[in-house]
Scaffold this motif. Structure first.
Motif, PDB file in Angstrom:
ATOM      1  N   LYS A 185      -3.738   7.033   6.690  1.00 36.53           N
ATOM      2  CA  LYS A 185      -2.543   7.148   5.861  1.00 36.53           C
ATOM      3  C   LYS A 185      -1.343   7.659   6.651  1.00 36.53           C
ATOM      4  O   LYS A 185      -0.199   7.492   6.214  1.00 36.53           O
ATOM      5  CB  LYS A 185      -2.821   8.048   4.654  1.00 36.53           C
ATOM      6  N   TYR A 205      -5.711   1.218  -0.177  1.00 39.08           N
ATOM      7  CA  TYR A 205      -4.923   2.431  -0.018  1.00 39.08           C
ATOM      8  C   TYR A 205      -5.614   3.449   0.892  1.00 39.08           C
ATOM      9  O   TYR A 205      -4.948   4.163   1.650  1.00 39.08           O
ATOM     10  CB  TYR A 205      -4.628   3.051  -1.387  1.00 39.08           C
ATOM     11  N   ASP A 207      -0.053   0.126   2.111  1.00 39.77           N
ATOM     12  CA  ASP A 207       0.674   0.404   0.874  1.00 39.77           C
ATOM     13  C   ASP A 207       0.826  -0.826  -0.001  1.00 39.77           C
ATOM     14  O   ASP A 207       1.217  -0.720  -1.169  1.00 39.77           O
ATOM     15  CB  ASP A 207       2.074   0.958   1.196  1.00 39.77           C
TER      16      ASP A 207
END
Length: 287
Positions: A197, A254, A259
């Protein structure tokens, strides 16, 4: 990455017999915490040595070069090598496990398991063989060493741990064995949703080098860019999740740091030739 230096320290020669309790012992094993420069001398020895870093960080001064050390750094030291260790910042320390054994045993290992090998202890390169263990592999060899410390130091137990380490190293991805240690560390540890992330910035942080330097090194050794490397790691994780879990594809997308679900579908299909859903239906197993 190594830096050449001019070492002016006097060279001390260490002898294996000085570490053995009696002549029947086949090897010496120890775990040492280095917390100061005191007692660290530039030396060679009449034996082979294998060591790895369990905790901490520092510098391996080896044959006139400096190589960074971090948890998981493993080296196979030949009898002809000259080396010592340096710590980084004041207050830092390193926990090192090392195994020392007679050089005659190298002939046995090579003849029986690695005939004609020019790797491991038999490399002719200036810097001896080294690799970066992943956290799980580091814990594995450290646990074996813990068990061995209280056992008889005979040939049976020497063969036990050395064959285990040889097997573990040969199971590492072959393309990781000859790349810089810092890059191997980043590749092995860029492997979780928390890291994905944060994208390329997290990979840069793990590598501890500038993005430009990382890009150049990746192109040299793996023929791919930083962005391609990050996406491959994300897609490899996605493929594992599609096979081993019941997580929705959107959640997996995710978790891998994407995204945009349609973009995830496109890059996944480009890499694997089929969509995530098709991949899941083809490979998903329930036990």
């Amino acid at each position: 990455m190594s830096n050449d230096i001019q070492n002016t320290e006097p060279l001390k020669r260490l002898l294996l017999d000085s570490f053995l309790l009696d002549s029947r012992e086949a090897f010496h094993i120890a775990r040492t915490t280095i917390s100061s420069q005191n007692g660290l001398v530039y030396h060679c020895h009449n034996y082979a040595e294998l060591f790895w870093i369990k905790q901490g960080a520092g510098i391996h001064v080896i044959n006139g070069a400096e190589v960074p050390l971090q948890p998981g750094s493993l080296f196979m030291i030949r009898p002809s090598d000259m080396h010592t260790f340096k710590l980084g910042k004041p207050g830092m320390n390193m926990v090192i496990t090392n195994i020392a054994f007679r050089k005659e045993n190298l002939d046995f290992f090579r003849k029986r398991y690695f005939p004609g090998s020019d790797s491991f202890f038999w490399s002719n390169k200036k810097i001896p063989f080294t690799c970066q263990l992943a956290p799980g592999q580091l814990n594995e060899v450290s646990a074996l060493a813990d068990r061995l410390i209280g056992q008889p130091r005979d040939f049976l137990h020497l063969d036990f741990i050395m064959l285990h380490i040889f097997r573990l190293i040969t199971s590492l991805r072959s393309e990781y064995l000859h790349i810089p240690h810092w890059l191997a560390y980043a590749l092995e540890n860029y492997n979780s949703p928390e890291r994905f992330k944060r994208g390329t910035e997290e990979f840069v942080a793990l590598a501890g080098r500038s993005p430009d330097h990382i890009n150049r090194t990746l192109k040299k050794f793996l023929k791919q860019t930083l962005t391609e490397t990050v996406n491959k790691a994300r897609l490899r994780f996605a493929s594992q999740q599609l096979i081993m879990t019941n997580s929705p594809i959107k959640t997996i997308c995710y978790d891998c740091g994407f995204d945009n679900v349609p973009y995830f579908h496109r890059v996944f299909k480009k890499h694997y030739g089929i969509t995530p859903l098709e991949y899941q239906k083809r490979n998903h197993k329930i036990f």
